[in-house]
Scaffold this motif. Structure first.
Motif, PDB file in Angstrom:
ATOM      1  N   THR A   7       0.849  -1.176   0.000  1.00  0.00           N
ATOM      2  CA  THR A   7       0.000   0.000   0.000  1.00  0.00           C
ATOM      3  C   THR A   7       0.890   1.232   0.000  1.00  0.00           C
ATOM      4  O   THR A   7       2.052   1.173   0.389  1.00  0.00           O
ATOM      5  N   GLU A   8       0.357   2.342  -0.478  1.00  0.00           N
ATOM      6  CA  GLU A   8       1.095   3.595  -0.379  1.00  0.00           C
ATOM      7  C   GLU A   8       1.090   4.058   1.074  1.00  0.00           C
ATOM      8  O   GLU A   8       0.152   3.778   1.821  1.00  0.00           O
ATOM      9  N   LEU A   9       2.139   4.766   1.450  1.00  0.00           N
ATOM     10  CA  LEU A   9       2.293   5.164   2.841  1.00  0.00           C
ATOM     11  C   LEU A   9       2.559   6.662   2.906  1.00  0.00           C
ATOM     12  O   LEU A   9       3.251   7.230   2.066  1.00  0.00           O
ATOM     13  N   GLY A  10       1.984   7.295   3.906  1.00  0.00           N
ATOM     14  CA  GLY A  10       2.196   8.724   4.080  1.00  0.00           C
ATOM     15  C   GLY A  10       2.060   9.120   5.527  1.00  0.00           C
ATOM     16  O   GLY A  10       1.869   8.283   6.416  1.00  0.00           O
ATOM     17  N   ALA A 244       3.799  -1.107  11.510  1.00  0.00           N
ATOM     18  CA  ALA A 244       3.729  -1.762  10.207  1.00  0.00           C
ATOM     19  C   ALA A 244       2.716  -2.900  10.208  1.00  0.00           C
ATOM     20  O   ALA A 244       2.041  -3.149   9.193  1.00  0.00           O
ATOM     21  N   ASP A 245       2.583  -3.589  11.323  1.00  0.00           N
ATOM     22  CA  ASP A 245       1.624  -4.686  11.399  1.00  0.00           C
ATOM     23  C   ASP A 245       0.193  -4.183  11.187  1.00  0.00           C
ATOM     24  O   ASP A 245      -0.592  -4.793  10.456  1.00  0.00           O
ATOM     25  N   VAL A 246      -0.143  -3.042  11.783  1.00  0.00           N
ATOM     26  CA  VAL A 246      -1.487  -2.488  11.609  1.00  0.00           C
ATOM     27  C   VAL A 246      -1.666  -1.942  10.194  1.00  0.00           C
ATOM     28  O   VAL A 246      -2.735  -2.073   9.594  1.00  0.00           O
ATOM     29  N   VAL A 247      -0.618  -1.340   9.633  1.00  0.00           N
ATOM     30  CA  VAL A 247      -0.681  -0.888   8.238  1.00  0.00           C
ATOM     31  C   VAL A 247      -1.005  -2.062   7.324  1.00  0.00           C
ATOM     32  O   VAL A 247      -1.860  -1.963   6.430  1.00  0.00           O
ATOM     33  N   ARG A 248      -0.344  -3.198   7.549  1.00  0.00           N
ATOM     34  CA  ARG A 248      -0.601  -4.379   6.722  1.00  0.00           C
ATOM     35  C   ARG A 248      -2.031  -4.864   6.893  1.00  0.00           C
ATOM     36  O   ARG A 248      -2.679  -5.282   5.921  1.00  0.00           O
ATOM     37  N   GLN A 249      -2.545  -4.821   8.120  1.00  0.00           N
ATOM     38  CA  GLN A 249      -3.938  -5.235   8.339  1.00  0.00           C
ATOM     39  C   GLN A 249      -4.910  -4.360   7.549  1.00  0.00           C
ATOM     40  O   GLN A 249      -5.868  -4.850   6.947  1.00  0.00           O
ATOM     41  N   LEU A 250      -4.665  -3.047   7.537  1.00  0.00           N
ATOM     42  CA  LEU A 250      -5.527  -2.142   6.785  1.00  0.00           C
ATOM     43  C   LEU A 250      -5.386  -2.380   5.285  1.00  0.00           C
ATOM     44  O   LEU A 250      -6.372  -2.329   4.541  1.00  0.00           O
ATOM     45  N   ALA A 251      -4.154  -2.644   4.843  1.00  0.00           N
ATOM     46  CA  ALA A 251      -3.935  -2.925   3.423  1.00  0.00           C
ATOM     47  C   ALA A 251      -4.651  -4.206   3.008  1.00  0.00           C
ATOM     48  O   ALA A 251      -5.294  -4.266   1.950  1.00  0.00           O
ATOM     49  N   GLU A 252      -4.564  -5.219   3.841  1.00  0.00           N
ATOM     50  CA  GLU A 252      -5.234  -6.476   3.527  1.00  0.00           C
ATOM     51  C   GLU A 252      -6.747  -6.319   3.518  1.00  0.00           C
ATOM     52  O   GLU A 252      -7.455  -7.038   2.803  1.00  0.00           O
ATOM     53  N   ALA A 253      -7.250  -5.349   4.273  1.00  0.00           N
ATOM     54  CA  ALA A 253      -8.687  -5.090   4.308  1.00  0.00           C
ATOM     55  C   ALA A 253      -9.159  -4.290   3.099  1.00  0.00           C
ATOM     56  O   ALA A 253     -10.369  -4.166   2.874  1.00  0.00           O
ATOM     57  N   GLY A 254      -8.214  -3.713   2.338  1.00  0.00           N
ATOM     58  CA  GLY A 254      -8.600  -2.998   1.130  1.00  0.00           C
ATOM     59  C   GLY A 254      -8.091  -1.583   1.010  1.00  0.00           C
ATOM     60  O   GLY A 254      -8.430  -0.878   0.054  1.00  0.00           O
ATOM     61  N   ALA A 255      -7.261  -1.126   1.960  1.00  0.00           N
ATOM     62  CA  ALA A 255      -6.711   0.229   1.879  1.00  0.00           C
ATOM     63  C   ALA A 255      -5.634   0.295   0.801  1.00  0.00           C
ATOM     64  O   ALA A 255      -4.706  -0.506   0.791  1.00  0.00           O
ATOM     65  N   ASP A 256      -5.763   1.269  -0.090  1.00  0.00           N
ATOM     66  CA  ASP A 256      -4.739   1.495  -1.111  1.00  0.00           C
ATOM     67  C   ASP A 256      -3.650   2.435  -0.615  1.00  0.00           C
ATOM     68  O   ASP A 256      -2.534   2.431  -1.143  1.00  0.00           O
ATOM     69  N   ALA A 257      -3.983   3.266   0.365  1.00  0.00           N
ATOM     70  CA  ALA A 257      -3.008   4.164   0.977  1.00  0.00           C
ATOM     71  C   ALA A 257      -3.327   4.280   2.457  1.00  0.00           C
ATOM     72  O   ALA A 257      -4.495   4.437   2.836  1.00  0.00           O
ATOM     73  N   VAL A 258      -2.312   4.184   3.288  1.00  0.00           N
ATOM     74  CA  VAL A 258      -2.464   4.374   4.731  1.00  0.00           C
ATOM     75  C   VAL A 258      -1.616   5.584   5.107  1.00  0.00           C
ATOM     76  O   VAL A 258      -0.413   5.627   4.846  1.00  0.00           O
ATOM     77  N   ILE A 259      -2.278   6.561   5.730  1.00  0.00           N
ATOM     78  CA  ILE A 259      -1.623   7.819   6.071  1.00  0.00           C
ATOM     79  C   ILE A 259      -1.560   7.916   7.592  1.00  0.00           C
ATOM     80  O   ILE A 259      -2.603   7.962   8.261  1.00  0.00           O
ATOM     81  N   LEU A 260      -0.356   7.919   8.140  1.00  0.00           N
ATOM     82  CA  LEU A 260      -0.176   7.878   9.581  1.00  0.00           C
ATOM     83  C   LEU A 260      -0.378   9.266  10.181  1.00  0.00           C
ATOM     84  O   LEU A 260       0.215  10.252   9.721  1.00  0.00           O
ATOM     85  N   ASP A 261      -1.202   9.306  11.207  1.00  0.00           N
ATOM     86  CA  ASP A 261      -1.658  10.543  11.832  1.00  0.00           C
ATOM     87  C   ASP A 261      -1.031  10.673  13.218  1.00  0.00           C
ATOM     88  O   ASP A 261      -1.418   9.966  14.147  1.00  0.00           O
ATOM     89  N   PRO A 262      -0.041  11.556  13.397  1.00  0.00           N
ATOM     90  CA  PRO A 262       0.561  11.729  14.725  1.00  0.00           C
ATOM     91  C   PRO A 262      -0.390  12.455  15.659  1.00  0.00           C
ATOM     92  O   PRO A 262      -1.366  13.074  15.216  1.00  0.00           O
ATOM     93  N   GLU A 279      11.604   3.794   8.737  1.00  0.00           N
ATOM     94  CA  GLU A 279      11.493   2.629   9.614  1.00  0.00           C
ATOM     95  C   GLU A 279      10.236   1.789   9.322  1.00  0.00           C
ATOM     96  O   GLU A 279      10.302   0.556   9.310  1.00  0.00           O
ATOM     97  N   VAL A 280       9.112   2.435   9.075  1.00  0.00           N
ATOM     98  CA  VAL A 280       7.876   1.684   8.830  1.00  0.00           C
ATOM     99  C   VAL A 280       7.817   1.189   7.402  1.00  0.00           C
ATOM    100  O   VAL A 280       7.514   0.007   7.150  1.00  0.00           O
ATOM    101  N   ARG A 281       8.112   2.064   6.422  1.00  0.00           N
ATOM    102  CA  ARG A 281       8.002   1.673   5.024  1.00  0.00           C
ATOM    103  C   ARG A 281       8.753   0.392   4.664  1.00  0.00           C
ATOM    104  O   ARG A 281       8.180  -0.483   3.997  1.00  0.00           O
TER     105      ARG A 281
END
Length: 285
Positions: A7-10, A244-262, A279-281
């Motif tokens: 997935t794309e990451l931001g 990264a584990d949660v990013v992968r879960q969202l990607a597997e659920a159908g997210a094309d991009a996951v944008i991390l919100d501090p 580190e995450v990418r």
């Protein structure tokens, strides 16, 4: 695991940060190889369009998202002019989403619509047509245009993303948008439900904001944010592997991009974008 990114990451540059910090954060994001830096147009902090234009000008490769432009706040012709200008200047690097906006804020500025769904439907329809270079006449409940056509339409027309939370807005986004932006308390199960509701829309992108915190005090910062905003799901606090584990879960659920919100309490916005990129990418490739 696939050879390419799942997935794309931001990351998000929050409006709680002073605008003058944007230059350093945008440049840190680009230098670190971050794919996307997103901005919010929260009342009454910073302009999404002005900030996005600045971030794009500060950088040469970074994609910059606005999530979202609240449609009651600006005339649709003005929004079309602003979006077209960004794309004429910066190509495909801008990413723009529209949405209802926070209704209390819209009430504060005298722009709250009696039917937000009707407004968003009319607005997205007209905006899409304007960005495709069409001449638009509309006599809707909210959107009223008389032979309006952009003199400098973007070419090619940019994708239009729509922010959505409830099921009716998700359905509207699937029908009228090229992508859907899901709010930060959307769980992997919520992403799956949204993807099912959107249906088989060709090329439709799903963007998910994920609250994330790392370093000393990360869990406490995230818990305070969850309590303040009443979010059902706090997001993820931890090291790069846990995020990264949660990013992968969202990607597997159908997210094309996951944008991390501090969190607004993030001690180093520059450090956060480097954390995401460096580190995450690598852990979600």
């Amino acid at each position: 695991m696939d050879d390419g990114p799942v997935t794309e990451l931001g990351a998000i540059f929050l409006p709680q940060q002073p605008p003058e910090r944007l230059r350093d954060v945008a440049r840190a994001a680009e230098d670190a190889g971050l794919e996307q830096l997103w901005l919010w147009e929260d009342c009454f902090f910073t302009s999404g369009v002005a900030a996005a234009a600045a971030a794009l000008a500060f950088t040469s490769r970074l994609r910059v998202g606005i999530g979202i432009l609240p449609v009651p706040l600006r005339n649709v012709a003005l929004a079309a002019m602003e979006i077209a200008t960004l794309h004429r200047l910066f190509g495909d690097r801008p990413i723009v989403g529209i949405g209802h906006g926070v209704q209390d804020w819209m009430g504060q500025v005298g722009a709250r619509a009696a039917s937000p769904m009707t407004l968003l439907d009319e607005y997205a329809t007209a905006l899409r047509a304007l960005l495709h270079g069409e001449t638009v006449t509309s006599q809707g409940r909210y959107v009223r245009l008389d032979g309006v056509r952009l003199e400098w339409p973007p070419s090619p027309p940019p994708p239009l993303l729509i922010g959505a939370t409830g099921p009716r807005t998700v359905s509207l986004a699937g029908r009228l948008g090229d992508g859907t932006i899901l709010a930060g308390d959307t769980t992997p199960a919520g992403v799956r439900a949204a993807v099912d509701r959107i249906g088989p829309a060709e090329g439709h992108k799903v963007v998910v904001f994920l609250p994330a915190s790392t370093g000393p005090g990360a869990a406490e910062r995230l818990a305070r944010q969850q309590e303040k905003f009443g979010a059902e799901w706090p997001g993820v606090a931890g090291d790069a592997a846990q995020v990264a584990d949660v990013v992968r879960q969202l990607a597997e659920a159908g997210a094309d991009a996951v944008i991390l919100d501090p969190t607004p309490e993030e001690p180093s916005p520059e450090g956060f974008v480097r954390f995401v990129a460096e580190e995450v990418r690598p852990l979600v490739n």
